[in-house]
Design a protein around this motif. Sequence first.
Motif, PDB file in Angstrom:
ATOM      1  N   ASN A   1       0.859  -1.346   0.164  1.00 51.09           N
ATOM      2  CA  ASN A   1      -0.056  -0.086   0.026  1.00 51.09           C
ATOM      3  C   ASN A   1       0.882   1.369  -0.127  1.00 51.09           C
ATOM      4  N   LEU A   2       1.932   1.172  -0.568  1.00 51.11           N
ATOM      5  CA  LEU A   2       2.842   2.442  -0.472  1.00 51.11           C
ATOM      6  C   LEU A   2       2.361   3.403  -1.402  1.00 51.11           C
ATOM      7  N   ASN A   3       1.308   3.189  -2.169  1.00 48.02           N
ATOM      8  CA  ASN A   3       0.909   4.259  -3.008  1.00 48.02           C
ATOM      9  C   ASN A   3       0.120   5.528  -2.194  1.00 48.02           C
ATOM     10  N   ALA A   4      -0.109   5.121  -0.760  1.00 49.19           N
ATOM     11  CA  ALA A   4      -0.615   6.247   0.102  1.00 49.19           C
ATOM     12  C   ALA A   4       0.510   7.077   0.573  1.00 49.19           C
ATOM     13  N   SER A   5       1.884   6.721   0.411  1.00 49.78           N
ATOM     14  CA  SER A   5       2.717   7.412   1.112  1.00 49.78           C
ATOM     15  C   SER A   5       3.853   7.945   0.589  1.00 49.78           C
ATOM     16  N   LEU A   6       4.065   7.897  -0.902  1.00 53.41           N
ATOM     17  CA  LEU A   6       4.965   8.536  -1.634  1.00 53.41           C
ATOM     18  C   LEU A   6       5.283  10.079  -1.282  1.00 53.41           C
ATOM     19  N   GLY A   7       6.436  10.298  -0.899  1.00 53.30           N
ATOM     20  CA  GLY A   7       6.645  11.817  -0.661  1.00 53.30           C
ATOM     21  C   GLY A   7       5.908  12.333   0.718  1.00 53.30           C
ATOM     22  N   ILE A   8       5.058  11.350   1.396  1.00 46.98           N
ATOM     23  CA  ILE A   8       4.447  11.840   2.647  1.00 46.98           C
ATOM     24  C   ILE A   8       5.080  11.326   3.716  1.00 46.98           C
ATOM     25  N   VAL A   9       5.274   9.925   3.888  1.00 48.56           N
ATOM     26  CA  VAL A   9       5.810   9.402   5.127  1.00 48.56           C
ATOM     27  C   VAL A   9       6.707   8.301   4.744  1.00 48.56           C
ATOM     28  N   ARG A  10       7.684   8.041   5.431  1.00 46.43           N
ATOM     29  CA  ARG A  10       8.740   6.849   4.743  1.00 46.43           C
ATOM     30  C   ARG A  10       8.790   5.711   5.931  1.00 46.43           C
ATOM     31  N   PRO A  11       8.573   4.355   5.424  1.00 43.29           N
ATOM     32  CA  PRO A  11       8.590   3.188   6.523  1.00 43.29           C
ATOM     33  C   PRO A  11       9.863   3.405   7.171  1.00 43.29           C
ATOM     34  N   GLY A  12      10.880   3.885   6.678  1.00 50.09           N
ATOM     35  CA  GLY A  12      12.205   3.844   7.209  1.00 50.09           C
ATOM     36  C   GLY A  12      12.248   4.656   8.585  1.00 50.09           C
ATOM     37  N   ASP A  13      11.798   5.905   8.411  1.00 46.62           N
ATOM     38  CA  ASP A  13      11.703   6.833   9.387  1.00 46.62           C
ATOM     39  C   ASP A  13      10.607   6.314  10.565  1.00 46.62           C
ATOM     40  N   ALA A  14       9.720   5.504  10.047  1.00 46.36           N
ATOM     41  CA  ALA A  14       8.869   4.957  11.132  1.00 46.36           C
ATOM     42  C   ALA A  14       9.229   3.847  12.070  1.00 46.36           C
ATOM     43  N   GLY A  15      10.574   3.465  11.710  1.00 50.26           N
ATOM     44  CA  GLY A  15      11.096   2.376  12.436  1.00 50.26           C
ATOM     45  C   GLY A  15      11.274   0.795  11.775  1.00 50.26           C
ATOM     46  N   PHE A  16      10.662   0.891  10.627  1.00 48.51           N
ATOM     47  CA  PHE A  16      10.787  -0.585  10.011  1.00 48.51           C
ATOM     48  C   PHE A  16      12.120  -0.771   9.839  1.00 48.51           C
ATOM     49  N   ASP A  17      12.468  -2.138   9.904  1.00 48.90           N
ATOM     50  CA  ASP A  17      13.758  -2.681   9.721  1.00 48.90           C
ATOM     51  C   ASP A  17      13.736  -3.541   8.494  1.00 48.90           C
ATOM     52  N   VAL A  18      12.516  -3.860   7.808  1.00 51.57           N
ATOM     53  CA  VAL A  18      12.790  -4.558   6.535  1.00 51.57           C
ATOM     54  C   VAL A  18      11.547  -4.151   5.753  1.00 51.57           C
ATOM     55  N   VAL A  19      11.686  -3.915   4.524  1.00 53.98           N
ATOM     56  CA  VAL A  19      10.766  -3.365   3.705  1.00 53.98           C
ATOM     57  C   VAL A  19      10.641  -4.208   2.576  1.00 53.98           C
ATOM     58  N   HIS A  20       9.178  -4.769   2.030  1.00 50.89           N
ATOM     59  CA  HIS A  20       9.204  -4.920   0.571  1.00 50.89           C
ATOM     60  C   HIS A  20       8.365  -4.205  -0.304  1.00 50.89           C
ATOM     61  N   LEU A  21       8.658  -4.057  -1.442  1.00 49.84           N
ATOM     62  CA  LEU A  21       7.923  -2.907  -2.261  1.00 49.84           C
ATOM     63  C   LEU A  21       7.302  -3.824  -3.484  1.00 49.84           C
ATOM     64  N   ASN A  22       6.300  -3.541  -3.774  1.00 50.15           N
ATOM     65  CA  ASN A  22       5.483  -4.424  -5.014  1.00 50.15           C
ATOM     66  C   ASN A  22       5.755  -3.307  -6.145  1.00 50.15           C
ATOM     67  N   LEU A  23       6.932  -3.625  -7.078  1.00 47.96           N
ATOM     68  CA  LEU A  23       6.935  -2.509  -8.097  1.00 47.96           C
ATOM     69  C   LEU A  23       5.890  -2.525  -9.054  1.00 47.96           C
ATOM     70  N   HIS A  24       5.089  -3.740  -9.223  1.00 42.85           N
ATOM     71  CA  HIS A  24       3.885  -3.838 -10.020  1.00 42.85           C
ATOM     72  C   HIS A  24       2.522  -3.314  -9.611  1.00 42.85           C
ATOM     73  N   LYS A  25       2.926  -2.569  -8.310  1.00 40.47           N
ATOM     74  CA  LYS A  25       1.588  -1.974  -7.781  1.00 40.47           C
ATOM     75  C   LYS A  25       1.966  -0.373  -7.874  1.00 40.47           C
ATOM     76  N   THR A  26       2.818  -0.039  -6.787  1.00 42.14           N
ATOM     77  CA  THR A  26       3.025   1.488  -6.416  1.00 42.14           C
ATOM     78  C   THR A  26       3.784   1.805  -7.804  1.00 42.14           C
ATOM     79  N   PHE A  27       4.877   1.200  -8.175  1.00 40.35           N
ATOM     80  CA  PHE A  27       5.770   1.764  -9.225  1.00 40.35           C
ATOM     81  C   PHE A  27       5.470   1.445 -10.933  1.00 40.35           C
ATOM     82  N   SER A  28       3.933   1.163 -11.034  1.00 39.95           N
ATOM     83  CA  SER A  28       3.558   1.338 -12.316  1.00 39.95           C
ATOM     84  C   SER A  28       3.780   0.434 -13.418  1.00 39.95           C
TER      85      SER A  28
END
Lengths: 448, 128, 501
Positions: free
Chosen positions: C243-270
Amino acid sequence: MRYIPSTKEQQEEMLKEIGVSSFEQLINNIPNSLKLKSKLNIPSALSEFELEENILEISQKNANFQKFKPLIGAGTYRHFIPEAQKALLQRQEFWTCYTPYQPELSQGTLQTIFEFQSYIARLTKMEVVVPSIFDGASAAAEAILMSLRLTHKNKIIVSKLIHPHYLKTIKTYLAPHNTIIVEIPFENGLTSLEHFKQSIDNDTACILIQSPNFFGGIENIKTFSEIAHQKDTLFIQIITESMSLGLLKSPGDMGADIVVGNTQSFGLELDFGGPHNAFLATRKKYIRQIPGRIAGETRDKDGKRCFVMTFRAREQDIRREKATSNICTNHNLNVVASNIYLSLMGTEGIRQYSLLNAKIAHYFEKKLLETGKFEKMCEYSYFNEFLITYKGNDINRLSKILIDNNFVPPLLVQKFYPDTSLQNTLLFAITEIFNRNELDSICNLLSQ
Amino acid sequence: MSKIIENLFYSKNDEWLKDEGNNIVVIGITDYAQSQLGDIVYVEEIKNEIKINKGDVLSTVESVKAVSDVYSPVSGEVVEVNQKLVDEPATVNHDPYGEGWFVKIKMINPEEIKELMTSSEYNDFRKE
Amino acid sequence: MRLIFEKSIPGRVGFSLPTDLFDDMKIVELLPDDYIEKDKKDLSEVSEVDVIRHFTKLSKYNYGVDDGLYPLGSCTMKYNPRINEKLAALNNFSRAHPLAPIELVQGSLEIMFKLNELLCEITGMNQFTMAPASGAHGELTGILLMRQYFIDKGEKRTKMLIPDSAHGTNPASAAMGGFDVVEIKSNENGTVDLESLSKAMDEETVGLMLTNPNTVGLYDEGIIEIEKIIHEKGGLLYYDGANLNASLGIVRPGDAGFDVVHLNLHKTFSTPHGGGGPGSGVIGVKSDLIPYLPTPLIDFDSDKNMYIFKDVGSKSIGMIRSFWGNFSVLVKTLCWILSLGPEFLYEASKNSIINANYILAKLKEYYKPAYDRFCGHECTLTGREYKKYGIKTLQIAKRLMDYGYHPPTIYFPHFEPYADETIMIESPESEGKEILDDFINIMIKISHEAKDSPDLLKTAPHITPISQTDDALAVKQAILTYDDELQNKDKLNYSEENINF
């Protein structure tokens, strides 16, 4: 921005209907301490023209692969892809669409998957085909997990001649399982039958053999599978060069219980290693233990024949932690690509092309030996990939000559098998993309 | 309204139990359970003569959209298995209390029946 | 529609052969008899024309993003830019062999290196691996490296906390990683119940897998507390980036303290969905987890002035696939990020959030929302009220097809008592207001139909080539190949109309 249609005015209208005065009100539940205070530190938006220039420039730092031909395979092979396939893949209905959860809107995708399953079943003589797992390595790992579930045993035997990346991947996937992994060595470019006989016991869940193996050698599948079955062990065959299925005996006839096949050779580009695709084929009696998605035939309310994703109760969205695998998105478009390729090639094409591959590779080996600069590494049978030892002193010079003449050099086997006996051994893969003159010139170059 | 039969006992996991006397009980799943599952397409084979404890998974029932575990409400040994469910799993939908029975178990601890619900208790339980 | 096998005519060919077939090499002399299949394997025999017609017709039985809105919650079906397709298909990229000497593939390595830098900045993480091929594959990778991290520390942790709202891949991946799944309930606000979380978190637990915004489309403001709870007991926080599409440029998982992050390039990144893939599920980690990443990574060697493969080291979990990653997907992702820049990445998320809240505001009186509050980039409505008219949510979805729409996500997420009969709608930033208005009007119309003429919903869809598939029959008859069909020919007894449409 051309990908974001709504204008400022339209955004304002929507905010009004929502009942807020600004966008910020919609995100005020995000803690202030976390909200970004400044823009992301990335380059400003490029225009389409600037993007094209930018990426073209980067692409030009690669060799001109339009001209460069690979003499290397090692798990991924350059074959000719007919233009009709590429044109059909341009149809947006195939590539912009979603997973076919709504069959009424996805018969194109679902029927294509079904046809692909049918082709692979015939090529492998297996009964059930999972059309898409990401690649041969993850598919091999899934096949092992499947065999552990089926046999409730905890030891596996793996040939040292399966693709090194596949072996690494298998170990990674098995790490949480405390499975005993026995690797068996090779002799003369083939997996050692003797060591296999010594290692197998009643606790062995499965054995994995790749054929043609990483060195290109064709393994004696029938013998291996017979011994495996005597101990109630499942026999898993890995295939990295699917073109071999056009010529060689089918795994199903040779006693394979599970077949994992990298289908990149069926109409997929090299793409620097991915995305490719792999099928997992098995017997019908194991259907409830297969990972991934499968299409099946049914009827609609008016009796029309149609296709749906089926046997879904195994999958993650229904079974969650008890699912046979966590696979959700797979490599579906590459199934479509391979299916179209197989339709164009057909019965005759696959046969003719696989014959050609075998003949052309053997021709090249013959010519290399005739230069006097090479000698046979082992007396095994191979399909389109073979080992050969360079008799000269500077094997790196050989690579350089080839590169200077627009060929990607063969694999220096020591890169993966740091055995001193393999110091000067090369692994060549020759497919139909070469012609006789070219191969003769290469031999000329290398004989100097 | 799902069907509930008197004289049977019921578990919280929607299994029913019929006491045939001599410590033999018949186990199946209720009408509520089968209707929740939808068209049942597969019933996992249960091995005869296996020893089972109360709460162990006896079998798994699969419909198109769901999978459900069937738990044994009592401890004992499986003495008979309904082979009909192998070829005709939909029998569980049509006749959950009759032909759709799963197993017969010889109990080792008949007191365990007391921990189950009566038909009226199960009726209240599932009324929500 | 007829299968390719049914169009096969002996003697037809769809391929061409060179004149030189190397007939001077006799196959019987090259390979032993018992290795060669004597008979040809029967595939199909059709001409190139037949293939073009067959697949052209098949394609018209599909619905793509180019056809219209795909309001699928959790899938982010946004526009797939054409320039990205062209650039990913450049010969220098598509024909690059993964084992070519690195001096020949500096461009490919640069793509991967640059993408890592951009993704780190976008997410606030320290290093990405491009290896995972999908979100679930990324989850498995992340879980395996978290596992290795604790083994290395000498800590025995056997449990993983997962919210009841989580996507099914989360518990499935955790199980594949050898962990027991402990489910954490969502509260009446739709977010993780902090008390339950606190009780469940201990020193035998690896940590929590969280999607944020979560699967009902709500940003979990409890994240600050959640982070404390998990880290206090030495655990790790995993971010499911679907669900990263709600967060680009607004908030970052790294800043929120997440240690591991996966991205779905075929979702958020078109990057395109391809009917089910290929996508890519790249994994980003914080510094102390870098040693455990799959090997190799791409690095820049300033002495040699070239990009190189760098071995992660002895603590790496190994490899999770062959070669390096879904390269063409990575190219498309890089193109998209470069095309949007910081200003439009923010606009993308902003518009997707406005779109979803607009739909929520306009439809909430017709389809009771699971949670009556502002949502993120997707909203979760329900079809609960229509049960009393004998209408299932599935039927609402099927009726939408009659109006030319692909249905939203239905029955997911599902957790009692809030998320029941769910209709999850996501309309990414590439959908303009007029599309949303049309969709909203149709949904309202259907809500009236549900009361006034329920039969229209019960017999839907009407305009699609097929309607209401018998999924139970598919399992029962288990016809999974054309040969299965041939074996059952008499039993199936298809008529001409059944097949030819």
